[in-house]
Each structure stands twice: as structure tokens, then as C-alpha cells.
Design a protein around this motif. Sequence first.
Motif, PDB file in Angstrom:
ATOM      1  N   ARG A 118     104.901  56.801 100.131  1.00 16.51           N
ATOM      2  CA  ARG A 118     104.124  56.722  98.909  1.00 16.51           C
ATOM      3  C   ARG A 118     104.712  55.709  97.940  1.00 16.51           C
ATOM      4  NH1 ARG A 118     102.924  62.170  95.545  1.00 16.51           N
ATOM      5  NH2 ARG A 118     105.172  62.108  95.272  1.00 16.51           N
ATOM      6  N   GLU A 151      92.976  47.635  94.644  1.00 13.11           N
ATOM      7  CA  GLU A 151      94.247  48.284  94.988  1.00 13.11           C
ATOM      8  C   GLU A 151      94.068  49.778  95.224  1.00 13.11           C
ATOM      9  OE1 GLU A 151      97.149  46.857  95.350  1.00 13.11           O
ATOM     10  OE2 GLU A 151      96.907  44.871  94.453  1.00 13.11           O
ATOM     11  N   ARG A 153      93.400  63.000 103.486  1.00 12.45           N
ATOM     12  CA  ARG A 153      92.508  61.887 103.799  1.00 12.45           C
ATOM     13  C   ARG A 153      91.067  62.350 103.672  1.00 12.45           C
ATOM     14  NH1 ARG A 153      94.961  57.649 106.868  1.00 12.45           N
ATOM     15  NH2 ARG A 153      97.203  58.014 107.052  1.00 12.45           N
ATOM     16  N   GLU A 160     103.817  52.069  97.987  1.00 14.96           N
ATOM     17  CA  GLU A 160     102.601  51.657  97.300  1.00 14.96           C
ATOM     18  C   GLU A 160     102.969  51.325  95.848  1.00 14.96           C
ATOM     19  OE1 GLU A 160      99.638  51.309  98.538  1.00 14.96           O
ATOM     20  OE2 GLU A 160      99.784  52.314 100.473  1.00 14.96           O
ATOM     21  N   VAL A 193      94.032  55.641  97.375  1.00 14.98           N
ATOM     22  CA  VAL A 193      94.075  54.319  97.992  1.00 14.98           C
ATOM     23  C   VAL A 193      93.379  54.407  99.344  1.00 14.98           C
ATOM     24  CG1 VAL A 193      96.196  53.601  96.834  1.00 14.98           C
ATOM     25  CG2 VAL A 193      96.327  54.728  99.078  1.00 14.98           C
ATOM     26  N   GLU A 194      93.006  53.253  99.886  1.00 13.28           N
ATOM     27  CA  GLU A 194      92.353  53.198 101.195  1.00 13.28           C
ATOM     28  C   GLU A 194      93.338  52.799 102.275  1.00 13.28           C
ATOM     29  OE1 GLU A 194      90.840  51.080 104.603  1.00 13.28           O
ATOM     30  OE2 GLU A 194      91.435  49.935 102.825  1.00 13.28           O
ATOM     31  N   GLU A 195      93.280  53.481 103.404  1.00 13.60           N
ATOM     32  CA  GLU A 195      94.098  53.129 104.558  1.00 13.60           C
ATOM     33  C   GLU A 195      93.306  53.472 105.812  1.00 13.60           C
ATOM     34  OE1 GLU A 195      98.663  53.651 105.178  1.00 13.60           O
ATOM     35  OE2 GLU A 195      97.720  55.423 106.056  1.00 13.60           O
ATOM     36  N   ASN A 196      93.143  52.481 106.687  1.00 15.08           N
ATOM     37  CA  ASN A 196      92.412  52.675 107.941  1.00 15.08           C
ATOM     38  C   ASN A 196      91.019  53.255 107.723  1.00 15.08           C
ATOM     39  OD1 ASN A 196      94.587  51.704 109.488  1.00 15.08           O
ATOM     40  ND2 ASN A 196      95.523  53.727 109.552  1.00 15.08           N
TER      41      ASN A 196
END
Length: 255
Positions: A79, A216, A134, A82, A107-110
Amino acid sequence: MPQQNNSGEIQSVQTAFQILEELRRRNEASLMELTDAFSLSKSSIHNYLSTLEGDGYVVKDGSTYRLSLKHLALGGKARRREQIYDIARDEVTDLAEETGEMANLLVEENGKGIYIHRDHGADAVKTDSYVGQRVNLHSTALGNAILAHLPEERVDEIIERHGLPEMTENTITERDELFERLKRVRTEGVAFDDEARVKGLRCVAVPIVNNDDVVEGAISVSGPTSRLQGDRFRSELPAKLKSVANVIELNITYT
């Protein structure tokens, strides 16, 4: 020798993570409960648990197993990578205190949204969300704020990968309707979630965009529909969020 499947994944590693996920879901579980949950022998599950315990990822308490606090250290390390977490954390906490509601940082991931910070105001209601969770981006105001600032091709990739599953009767499940919503979010600079993921819960979100016009993440305030309505929902909270986002964006630019 660990088996490798056709996609190149090492099966034993995948199974170990599945066991950890099952422990996270259950909070704690016995050897027999985990054996029943997987198509493996009792001795195989025991070997996985013994290895995970030896490496410090699992704690055995009597006859049950649970995740160790080592995961907290790993999560904290990830974390803190970031930049937005370090910069936005205090602002989000202040937002919760000032509004009395739940304030969130995502935040966005995958192709999924990940909550990396949340704080409760004095009147905040409890929800199913938690740090590290998620969520599908299309079903939240936070996710819409992020999707609205991604290239169209990237949004299509996310839809192709994760679909547009229905969470409630208010969830957008059609691509064209979603793109119309995202166009409005870009124009207005704010996204609204009217019980799209959780019945009875509304959310207002704005994106965090850096100096290179790259998104971001997003911040939001969420609360029960009984409190988030009228001018508070449509103008007061959006104005407050935009002001906080501007502070975060300036700090990102000059940090």
C-alpha cells in the motif's frame, strides 16, 4: 516437482494462495473444514498448512488455522508503494470527520478497484467494504470516476475481462449505457452511485488526476440514501470532494 498447468501457473503455488483466500473468507478453519473445501487429501492440506505456518503466513491456534499478521506487513508495504496513499490518507480521514460519513480512497489494478484507505465519520454506517477489497469498477462511483479518465480501449479491455455483473437493480450492465455515464462523469468531474452496488447506499466520487492528465485513483463519500439526498448529494458533497481532490493533486505534482 510442482505441476505447471497450460497457462504457465505453478499449481502448488496457486493452491497455497487459494487456501490463504479460504482462511481469509472464513476468518479461521480446521484441517477438516479446509479438506472439505478442496479436492485434495487431508495429508496434502496439512502439508500446505504446515509450510504456510513455518513461513509465518498462517497461525495454528488449537485445532484451527488463521492468517498471521505477516499479511498486514506485506499489505502495508504494498500500500505504501502507492504514492497516492501517503499523500491522500490524511485528506480522506479529514473528509470523513467533516462529513460524518464514510470516506474512501480507491485505485485501479488489473481492471478492478482496490480500497487502499477508508475512514469512518461519526455517523458512518457499516458496509461490506474493507481496505484491500477488490470491486468491479462499473458498479461504484469511485470506479466510474476512474473509468471515465481511462482510454476507451482500456475500458473495453476491462469489460472484456471482468464483464458488467449486476450487483443491484441499479447497476449498469450494458456497455453503451456505461459509456454514456462515463461521458457525463468526464464533463461534470463527479460520479454518483445511487445504490448501484449496495442497496440503501449512495456514493459521490471524484477522480485524482496528476499533472500529466493520468488518473491516479478516486476519493468518495458514501452514506445511506436517507442522508445523501437533495443538495447535499448533488452539490455540497461534490464541491467538497473536488476541493479535497485539488489539494491531493497539487501535492502529487509537487512531491
